[in-house]
Design a protein around this motif. Structure first.
Motif, PDB file in Angstrom:
ATOM      1  N   UNK A 264      -3.176  -1.474   5.672  1.00  0.00           N
ATOM      2  CA  UNK A 264      -2.442  -0.304   6.179  1.00  0.00           C
ATOM      3  C   UNK A 264      -3.371   0.802   6.670  1.00  0.00           C
ATOM      4  N   UNK A 265      -4.551   0.886   6.064  1.00  0.00           N
ATOM      5  CA  UNK A 265      -5.569   1.819   6.535  1.00  0.00           C
ATOM      6  C   UNK A 265      -6.831   1.034   6.819  1.00  0.00           C
ATOM      7  N   UNK A 266      -7.372   1.235   7.959  1.00  0.00           N
ATOM      8  CA  UNK A 266      -8.389   0.351   8.555  1.00  0.00           C
ATOM      9  C   UNK A 266      -9.555   0.049   7.631  1.00  0.00           C
ATOM     10  N   UNK A 267     -10.060   1.039   6.931  1.00  0.00           N
ATOM     11  CA  UNK A 267     -11.301   0.859   6.172  1.00  0.00           C
ATOM     12  C   UNK A 267     -11.069   0.516   4.704  1.00  0.00           C
ATOM     13  N   UNK A 268      -9.828   0.377   4.299  1.00  0.00           N
ATOM     14  CA  UNK A 268      -9.512   0.039   2.914  1.00  0.00           C
ATOM     15  C   UNK A 268      -8.892  -1.351   2.877  1.00  0.00           C
ATOM     16  N   UNK A 269      -9.730  -2.368   2.813  1.00  0.00           N
ATOM     17  CA  UNK A 269      -9.228  -3.741   2.860  1.00  0.00           C
ATOM     18  C   UNK A 269      -8.847  -4.289   1.488  1.00  0.00           C
TER      19      UNK A 269
ATOM     20  N   UNK B 248      -3.150 -20.208  10.170  1.00  0.00           N
ATOM     21  CA  UNK B 248      -2.972 -19.719   8.798  1.00  0.00           C
ATOM     22  C   UNK B 248      -3.524 -20.757   7.826  1.00  0.00           C
ATOM     23  N   UNK B 249      -4.850 -20.756   7.686  1.00  0.00           N
ATOM     24  CA  UNK B 249      -5.568 -21.754   6.891  1.00  0.00           C
ATOM     25  C   UNK B 249      -6.263 -21.064   5.720  1.00  0.00           C
ATOM     26  N   UNK B 250      -6.627 -21.825   4.678  1.00  0.00           N
ATOM     27  CA  UNK B 250      -7.224 -21.216   3.482  1.00  0.00           C
ATOM     28  C   UNK B 250      -8.477 -20.395   3.743  1.00  0.00           C
ATOM     29  N   UNK B 251      -9.276 -20.781   4.709  1.00  0.00           N
ATOM     30  CA  UNK B 251     -10.536 -20.065   4.963  1.00  0.00           C
ATOM     31  C   UNK B 251     -10.319 -18.633   5.439  1.00  0.00           C
ATOM     32  N   UNK B 252      -9.107 -18.283   5.859  1.00  0.00           N
ATOM     33  CA  UNK B 252      -8.835 -16.921   6.329  1.00  0.00           C
ATOM     34  C   UNK B 252      -8.448 -15.986   5.177  1.00  0.00           C
ATOM     35  N   UNK B 253      -8.324 -16.526   3.973  1.00  0.00           N
ATOM     36  CA  UNK B 253      -7.894 -15.724   2.833  1.00  0.00           C
ATOM     37  C   UNK B 253      -9.094 -15.203   2.040  1.00  0.00           C
ATOM     38  N   UNK B 254      -8.857 -14.146   1.284  1.00  0.00           N
ATOM     39  CA  UNK B 254      -9.847 -13.618   0.353  1.00  0.00           C
ATOM     40  C   UNK B 254      -9.402 -13.986  -1.058  1.00  0.00           C
ATOM     41  N   UNK B 255     -10.004 -15.032  -1.616  1.00  0.00           N
ATOM     42  CA  UNK B 255      -9.596 -15.493  -2.936  1.00  0.00           C
ATOM     43  C   UNK B 255      -9.970 -14.486  -4.018  1.00  0.00           C
ATOM     44  N   UNK B 256     -11.100 -13.807  -3.851  1.00  0.00           N
ATOM     45  CA  UNK B 256     -11.503 -12.800  -4.833  1.00  0.00           C
ATOM     46  C   UNK B 256     -10.487 -11.667  -4.874  1.00  0.00           C
ATOM     47  N   UNK B 257     -10.014 -11.245  -3.710  1.00  0.00           N
ATOM     48  CA  UNK B 257      -9.013 -10.196  -3.646  1.00  0.00           C
ATOM     49  C   UNK B 257      -7.671 -10.685  -4.189  1.00  0.00           C
ATOM     50  N   UNK B 258      -7.317 -11.919  -3.889  1.00  0.00           N
ATOM     51  CA  UNK B 258      -6.080 -12.486  -4.419  1.00  0.00           C
ATOM     52  C   UNK B 258      -6.108 -12.502  -5.947  1.00  0.00           C
TER      53      UNK B 258
ATOM     54  N   UNK C 104      -9.477  -1.524  -8.492  1.00  0.00           N
ATOM     55  CA  UNK C 104      -9.859  -0.826  -7.249  1.00  0.00           C
ATOM     56  C   UNK C 104      -9.015  -1.243  -6.050  1.00  0.00           C
ATOM     57  N   UNK C 105      -7.739  -1.428  -6.283  1.00  0.00           N
ATOM     58  CA  UNK C 105      -6.834  -1.770  -5.189  1.00  0.00           C
ATOM     59  C   UNK C 105      -6.183  -0.495  -4.640  1.00  0.00           C
ATOM     60  N   UNK C 106      -6.085  -0.407  -3.328  1.00  0.00           N
ATOM     61  CA  UNK C 106      -5.338   0.671  -2.692  1.00  0.00           C
ATOM     62  C   UNK C 106      -3.884   0.208  -2.605  1.00  0.00           C
TER      63      UNK C 106
ATOM     64  N   UNK D 121       5.886  -8.259  -3.611  1.00  0.00           N
ATOM     65  CA  UNK D 121       4.437  -8.044  -3.606  1.00  0.00           C
ATOM     66  C   UNK D 121       3.844  -8.820  -2.436  1.00  0.00           C
ATOM     67  N   UNK D 122       3.122  -8.122  -1.550  1.00  0.00           N
ATOM     68  CA  UNK D 122       2.657  -8.760  -0.320  1.00  0.00           C
ATOM     69  C   UNK D 122       1.392  -8.085   0.200  1.00  0.00           C
ATOM     70  N   UNK D 123       0.672  -8.800   1.033  1.00  0.00           N
ATOM     71  CA  UNK D 123      -0.453  -8.204   1.765  1.00  0.00           C
ATOM     72  C   UNK D 123      -0.122  -8.075   3.244  1.00  0.00           C
ATOM     73  N   UNK D 124       1.119  -8.360   3.623  1.00  0.00           N
ATOM     74  CA  UNK D 124       1.571  -8.095   4.975  1.00  0.00           C
ATOM     75  C   UNK D 124       1.345  -9.230   5.965  1.00  0.00           C
ATOM     76  N   UNK D 125       2.031  -9.117   7.089  1.00  0.00           N
ATOM     77  CA  UNK D 125       1.917 -10.089   8.176  1.00  0.00           C
ATOM     78  C   UNK D 125       0.616  -9.864   8.936  1.00  0.00           C
ATOM     79  N   UNK D 126      -0.052 -10.951   9.302  1.00  0.00           N
ATOM     80  CA  UNK D 126      -1.284 -10.883  10.088  1.00  0.00           C
ATOM     81  C   UNK D 126      -1.106 -11.664  11.385  1.00  0.00           C
TER      82      UNK D 126
END
Length: 280
Positions: A178-183, A256-266, A206-208, A243-248
């Protein structure tokens, strides 16, 4: 509607990465509603929940001339009469034009998150009964969520005893913050009324956190009240969050493949949800 009941011993589970990759494997053919790929996914989820020691059931329903399969795993809390439902849709786009749409983020990430929560909460002794559900038929006007609602009495669950529904839908990406620099973010639709409780669970993660859909009241209302599987419960006055991280740019596409995800963030997102469920 047919329900088949199982019970079984606890067993160690798979990692988020492994589960996302299994669900997105080409053998699942994108898990389109009514196709064998989503049936395969359903039996996988049922087996995993069964091996955790949960009382599991697979309930079959019909919609648009197809047969859907919801998978349910019940974790009981001795002495509690109240229930939390944690759910994630299993079906995806499928295969079109010779291309498979893997659906890693939408919604293998949510299903993997649901199973991770089931594993961790079985040993956490929550104060509520928790029903974990892998939903089918999301792509058919949330048919699986409607079947779950209709089927609750057969599971011995009074609808008035549901204290919260947590819908995990598209949770693994950091590509559309939602905000560019806060992933490192997470969106919790319907969560504004529980803001203080949810924020208290964020210590060290440390989640926004956001409680609307990219600042838009119209899109927030659409995804919360009309599009997400939780909308079935919201429409009946049951407390619920999505609970979602939004449409990309990858959503509902072959990319929409696994390599595009952030498992650490998940993993951090799952931990936040786990902490909050234990507070309910």
């Amino acid at each position: 509607m047919l329900c088949i009941i199982f019970s079984g011993p606890h067993a160690a589970g798979q990692s988020l990465q492994e589960e996302v990759c299994f669900l997105c494997d080409s053998a699942r053919l994108g898990r389109r509603f009514g196709d064998r790929g989503v049936v395969d996914a359903a039996f996988y989820v049922q087996r995993e929940l069964h091996q955790m020691g949960l009382k599991t059931s697979m309930c079959h329903f019909r919609s648009s001339g197809k047969v859907g399969h919801n998978v349910q795993g019940l974790l009981r809390s001795p002495g509690s009469t109240k229930y939390i439902i944690v759910m994630a849709c299993m079906d995806g786009v499928g295969e079109y034009g010779g291309k498979v749409y893997p659906g890693a983020d939408a919604n293998a990430s949510g299903v993997a998150a649901m199973m991770s929560l089931a594993r961790s909460l079985t040993s956490a002794h929550p104060g509520r009964n928790i029903l974990f559900v892998g939903l089918d038929g999301h792509s058919d006007n949330c048919a699986g969520a409607q079947a779950l609602w209709d089927n609750l009495p057969s599971l011995g669950i009074s609808k008035s005893d549901i204290v919260m529904v947590v819908n995990l839908d598209t949770m693994g990406s950091n590509l559309a913050p939602p905000q560019r620099y806060w992933k490192d973010y997470l969106i919790v639709l319907g969560g504004a009324r529980y803001e203080n409780s949810i924020l208290s669970c964020n210590e060290g993660l440390r989640l926004h956190l956001y409680f609307d859909y990219y600042g838009s009241r119209a899109f927030t209302d659409m995804f919360y009240r009309r599009v997400g599987d939780q909308s079935v419960f919201v429409g009946h006055g049951v407390p619920a969050v999505m609970v979602t991280s939004g449409i990309t740019d990858n959503t509902n596409k072959p990319s929409d493949v696994p390599s595009t995800l952030s498992m650490e963030l998940l993993e951090r997102r799952v931990e936040l949800v786990r902490r909050w469920i234990l507070k309910l």
